[in-house]
Design a protein around this motif. Structure first.
Motif, PDB file in Angstrom:
ATOM      1  N   PRO A 168       1.016  -1.179   0.185  1.00  9.63           N
ATOM      2  CA  PRO A 168       0.195  -0.529  -0.097  1.00  9.63           C
ATOM      3  C   PRO A 168       0.936   1.650   0.341  1.00  9.63           C
ATOM      4  O   PRO A 168       2.174   1.294   0.949  1.00  9.63           O
ATOM      5  CB  PRO A 168      -0.558  -0.020   1.499  1.00  9.63           C
ATOM      6  CG  PRO A 168      -0.851  -0.955   2.046  1.00  9.63           C
ATOM      7  CD  PRO A 168      -0.120  -2.131   1.154  1.00  9.63           C
ATOM      8  N   GLY A 169       0.285   2.633  -1.117  1.00  7.39           N
ATOM      9  CA  GLY A 169       1.022   3.079  -1.215  1.00  7.39           C
ATOM     10  C   GLY A 169       2.572   3.431  -1.331  1.00  7.39           C
ATOM     11  O   GLY A 169       3.634   4.651  -1.671  1.00  7.39           O
ATOM     12  N   GLN A 170       3.362   2.183  -1.870  1.00  6.77           N
ATOM     13  CA  GLN A 170       4.290   2.043  -2.717  1.00  6.77           C
ATOM     14  C   GLN A 170       4.499   2.265  -4.492  1.00  6.77           C
ATOM     15  O   GLN A 170       3.182   1.638  -4.895  1.00  6.77           O
ATOM     16  CB  GLN A 170       5.233   0.634  -1.699  1.00  6.77           C
ATOM     17  CG  GLN A 170       5.080   0.870  -0.065  1.00  6.77           C
ATOM     18  CD  GLN A 170       5.771   2.276  -0.181  1.00  6.77           C
ATOM     19  OE1 GLN A 170       6.820   2.244  -0.518  1.00  6.77           O
ATOM     20  NE2 GLN A 170       5.965   3.198   0.606  1.00  6.77           N
ATOM     21  N   GLY A 171       5.641   2.021  -4.445  1.00  8.93           N
ATOM     22  CA  GLY A 171       6.062   1.489  -6.285  1.00  8.93           C
ATOM     23  C   GLY A 171       4.966   0.117  -6.183  1.00  8.93           C
ATOM     24  O   GLY A 171       5.420  -1.016  -5.370  1.00  8.93           O
ATOM     25  N   LEU A 172       5.684  -0.824  -7.241  1.00 14.03           N
ATOM     26  CA  LEU A 172       5.532  -2.021  -7.802  1.00 14.03           C
ATOM     27  C   LEU A 172       6.983  -2.731  -7.555  1.00 14.03           C
ATOM     28  O   LEU A 172       8.239  -1.719  -8.335  1.00 14.03           O
ATOM     29  CB  LEU A 172       5.514  -2.172  -9.058  1.00 14.03           C
ATOM     30  CG  LEU A 172       3.432  -2.062  -9.542  1.00 14.03           C
ATOM     31  CD1 LEU A 172       2.907  -1.057  -8.825  1.00 14.03           C
ATOM     32  CD2 LEU A 172       3.810  -2.127 -11.156  1.00 14.03           C
ATOM     33  N   GLN A 173       7.220  -3.710  -7.444  1.00 13.88           N
ATOM     34  CA  GLN A 173       8.423  -4.245  -7.582  1.00 13.88           C
ATOM     35  C   GLN A 173       8.675  -6.113  -8.384  1.00 13.88           C
ATOM     36  O   GLN A 173       7.229  -5.721  -7.888  1.00 13.88           O
ATOM     37  CB  GLN A 173       9.131  -4.764  -6.013  1.00 13.88           C
ATOM     38  CG  GLN A 173      10.273  -5.427  -5.489  1.00 13.88           C
ATOM     39  CD  GLN A 173      11.160  -5.263  -4.424  1.00 13.88           C
ATOM     40  OE1 GLN A 173       9.063  -5.621  -3.263  1.00 13.88           O
ATOM     41  NE2 GLN A 173      11.715  -5.870  -3.400  1.00 13.88           N
ATOM     42  N   GLU A 213      -0.392  -6.166  -3.223  1.00 15.68           N
ATOM     43  CA  GLU A 213      -1.758  -6.348  -4.612  1.00 15.68           C
ATOM     44  C   GLU A 213      -0.474  -7.076  -5.441  1.00 15.68           C
ATOM     45  O   GLU A 213       0.636  -6.793  -5.469  1.00 15.68           O
ATOM     46  CB  GLU A 213      -2.225  -5.070  -4.844  1.00 15.68           C
ATOM     47  CG  GLU A 213      -2.401  -4.726  -6.742  1.00 15.68           C
ATOM     48  CD  GLU A 213      -3.717  -4.908  -5.729  1.00 15.68           C
ATOM     49  OE1 GLU A 213      -4.290  -4.936  -4.989  1.00 15.68           O
ATOM     50  OE2 GLU A 213      -4.778  -5.042  -6.960  1.00 15.68           O
ATOM     51  N   TYR A 214      -0.572  -8.122  -6.532  1.00 15.57           N
ATOM     52  CA  TYR A 214      -0.132  -8.468  -7.202  1.00 15.57           C
ATOM     53  C   TYR A 214       0.120  -8.443  -8.250  1.00 15.57           C
ATOM     54  O   TYR A 214      -1.414  -8.498  -8.806  1.00 15.57           O
ATOM     55  CB  TYR A 214       0.182 -10.204  -6.754  1.00 15.57           C
ATOM     56  CG  TYR A 214       0.718 -10.508  -5.465  1.00 15.57           C
ATOM     57  CD1 TYR A 214       0.065  -9.892  -4.066  1.00 15.57           C
ATOM     58  CD2 TYR A 214       2.122 -10.588  -5.522  1.00 15.57           C
ATOM     59  CE1 TYR A 214       1.087 -10.477  -3.420  1.00 15.57           C
ATOM     60  CE2 TYR A 214       3.144 -10.968  -4.425  1.00 15.57           C
ATOM     61  CZ  TYR A 214       1.689 -11.073  -3.001  1.00 15.57           C
ATOM     62  OH  TYR A 214       2.780 -10.969  -1.953  1.00 15.57           O
ATOM     63  N   PHE A 215       0.682  -7.851  -9.596  1.00 16.83           N
ATOM     64  CA  PHE A 215       0.626  -7.444 -10.892  1.00 16.83           C
ATOM     65  C   PHE A 215       1.105  -8.532 -11.945  1.00 16.83           C
ATOM     66  O   PHE A 215       2.236  -8.594 -11.578  1.00 16.83           O
ATOM     67  CB  PHE A 215       0.599  -6.726 -10.859  1.00 16.83           C
ATOM     68  CG  PHE A 215      -0.010  -4.808 -10.426  1.00 16.83           C
ATOM     69  CD1 PHE A 215       0.225  -5.168  -9.407  1.00 16.83           C
ATOM     70  CD2 PHE A 215      -1.553  -4.803 -10.642  1.00 16.83           C
ATOM     71  CE1 PHE A 215      -0.966  -3.783  -8.394  1.00 16.83           C
ATOM     72  CE2 PHE A 215      -1.923  -4.126 -10.218  1.00 16.83           C
ATOM     73  CZ  PHE A 215      -1.465  -2.790  -9.560  1.00 16.83           C
ATOM     74  N   HIS A 258      11.161  -0.625 -14.399  1.00 11.82           N
ATOM     75  CA  HIS A 258      11.649  -0.803 -13.241  1.00 11.82           C
ATOM     76  C   HIS A 258      10.152   0.754 -12.702  1.00 11.82           C
ATOM     77  O   HIS A 258      10.930   2.095 -13.103  1.00 11.82           O
ATOM     78  CB  HIS A 258      13.186  -0.691 -12.554  1.00 11.82           C
ATOM     79  CG  HIS A 258      13.302  -1.802 -12.522  1.00 11.82           C
ATOM     80  ND1 HIS A 258      13.555  -2.853 -12.023  1.00 11.82           N
ATOM     81  CD2 HIS A 258      14.071  -1.800 -14.024  1.00 11.82           C
ATOM     82  CE1 HIS A 258      14.607  -3.538 -12.420  1.00 11.82           C
ATOM     83  NE2 HIS A 258      14.723  -3.659 -13.905  1.00 11.82           N
ATOM     84  N   PHE A 259       9.817   0.375 -11.271  1.00 10.95           N
ATOM     85  CA  PHE A 259       9.261   1.908  -9.836  1.00 10.95           C
ATOM     86  C   PHE A 259       9.358   2.659  -9.310  1.00 10.95           C
ATOM     87  O   PHE A 259      10.488   2.176  -8.807  1.00 10.95           O
ATOM     88  CB  PHE A 259       7.916   1.080 -10.584  1.00 10.95           C
ATOM     89  CG  PHE A 259       6.829   1.017 -11.604  1.00 10.95           C
ATOM     90  CD1 PHE A 259       6.977  -0.165 -12.212  1.00 10.95           C
ATOM     91  CD2 PHE A 259       5.929   1.330 -11.847  1.00 10.95           C
ATOM     92  CE1 PHE A 259       6.368  -1.270 -12.980  1.00 10.95           C
ATOM     93  CE2 PHE A 259       4.982   0.907 -12.882  1.00 10.95           C
ATOM     94  CZ  PHE A 259       5.331  -0.145 -13.768  1.00 10.95           C
ATOM     95  N   GLY A 260       9.104   3.699  -9.321  1.00  9.28           N
ATOM     96  CA  GLY A 260       9.000   4.733  -7.986  1.00  9.28           C
ATOM     97  C   GLY A 260       8.486   4.398  -7.026  1.00  9.28           C
ATOM     98  O   GLY A 260       7.516   3.605  -7.851  1.00  9.28           O
TER      99      GLY A 260
END
Lengths: 112, 111
Positions: A40-45, A88-90, B101-103
Motif C-alpha cells: 500500500p502506498g508504494q511503487g511496484l517491485q 497487491e500483485y500484478f 522498474h518503478f519509483g
C-alpha cells in the motif's frame, strides 16, 4: 492485441498456507512475462521474470512462477505465505513495442 | 546500480492549480521512461512514455502533459488540475527487452 487477465480480484489465505495467483495472457509471439508486488502506498517491485528457457522461474521473497504456453498462463506460487506477503500483485507481459501490458491486479489478504 | 527517484511523495492541490511531478533515473543511459496513474483499487493506466529526449507518446487524451528535458528526467505537468486528476502517479524506467522498474509514487489529492 496483447492482454493480461488476472481472474481473481481478491484472495485470502491463512498464514503458512500455500498460494497460487493466476495470470493468463494473450500475445502473438513468445512472451516476456513478469510478476510485480505492490505494498500500500508504494511503487511496484519486480518479483520475477520469464524470458525463455526453464518454464519454472524463481524470484525474490520465495516466490516462483510457471510458464505454460499451452494454457497461456503464468501463475505465481509460494509454498508458505507469510503475513508480510499481503499486498497487491500484478502480472505483466512485455510487448514488442517496448511497453508492458499489466493485469488489473490481485489483492492478497493473509489471515493470522 | 540503477535507481529511480520520484517526488513529491504526497501532494494536495486545489482544483485549477498547476502541477509538476518530477522523476529522475540514475545509473543508466537512454532509458525508456513511463508515467502511469493508478486509481484507488485499480490497475495501472499508462499515461505517457518516452524513448528519448523530447520524444513523448501520449496514451490517452487528458488534462496532463509530459516532458523529457534531459536523458534521465521525466516531468508530468498540468496547467489546471481537475478533480478527476486525483490518484497515485507512478514513474518507471526500462531498457529494451527488460522489465520496468518503478519509483515510489506520488499520491495526488485534488480539493
Amino acid at each position: 492485441a496483447q492482454s493480461v487477465t488476472q481472474p481473481d480480484i481478491h484472495i485470502t489465505v491463512s498464514e503458512g498456507a500455500s498460494l497460487e495467483l493466476r495470470c493468463n495472457y494473450s500475445y502473438g509471439a513468445t512472451p516476456y512475462l513478469f510478476w510485480y508486488v505492490q505494498s500500500p502506498g508504494q511503487g511496484l517491485q519486480l518479483l520475477l521474470k520469464y524470458f525463455s528457457g526453464d518454464t519454472l522461474v524463481q524470484g525474490i521473497k520465495g516466490f516462483e512462477a510457471e510458464f505454460k504456453r499451452s494454457q497461456s498462463s503464468f501463475n505465481l506460487r509460494k509454498p508458505s505465505v507469510h503475513w508480510s506477503d499481503a499486498a497487491e500483485y500484478f502480472c505483466a507481459v512485455l510487448t514488442n513495442a517496448g511497453k508492458s501490458t499489466f493485469g488489473d491486479g490481485t489483492t492478497l489478504t493473509v489471515k493470522p | 546500480s540503477q535507481t529511480i527517484h520520484q517526488w513529491p511523495a504526497t501532494l494536495v492541490q486545489p482544483v485549477g492549480s498547476p502541477l509538476s511531478l518530477e522523476c529522475t533515473v540514475e545509473g543508466t543511459s537512454n532509458p525508456n521512461l513511463y508515467w502511469y496513474r493508478q486509481a484507488a483499487g485499480r490497475g495501472l493506466q499508462l499515461l505517457f512514455y518516452s524513448v528519448g529526449i523530447g520524444q513523448i507518446s501520449s496514451e490517452v487524451p487528458q488534462n496532463l502533459s509530459a516532458s523529457r528535458p534531459q536523458d534521465r528526467q521525466f516531468i508530468l505537468s498540468s496547467k489546471k488540475l481537475l478533480l478527476s486528476d486525483s490518484g497515485f502517479y507512478l514513474c518507471a524506467w526500462s531498457v529494451p527487452n527488460q522489465p520496468q522498474h518503478f519509483g515510489d509514487g506520488t499520491r495526488l489529492s485534488i480539493l
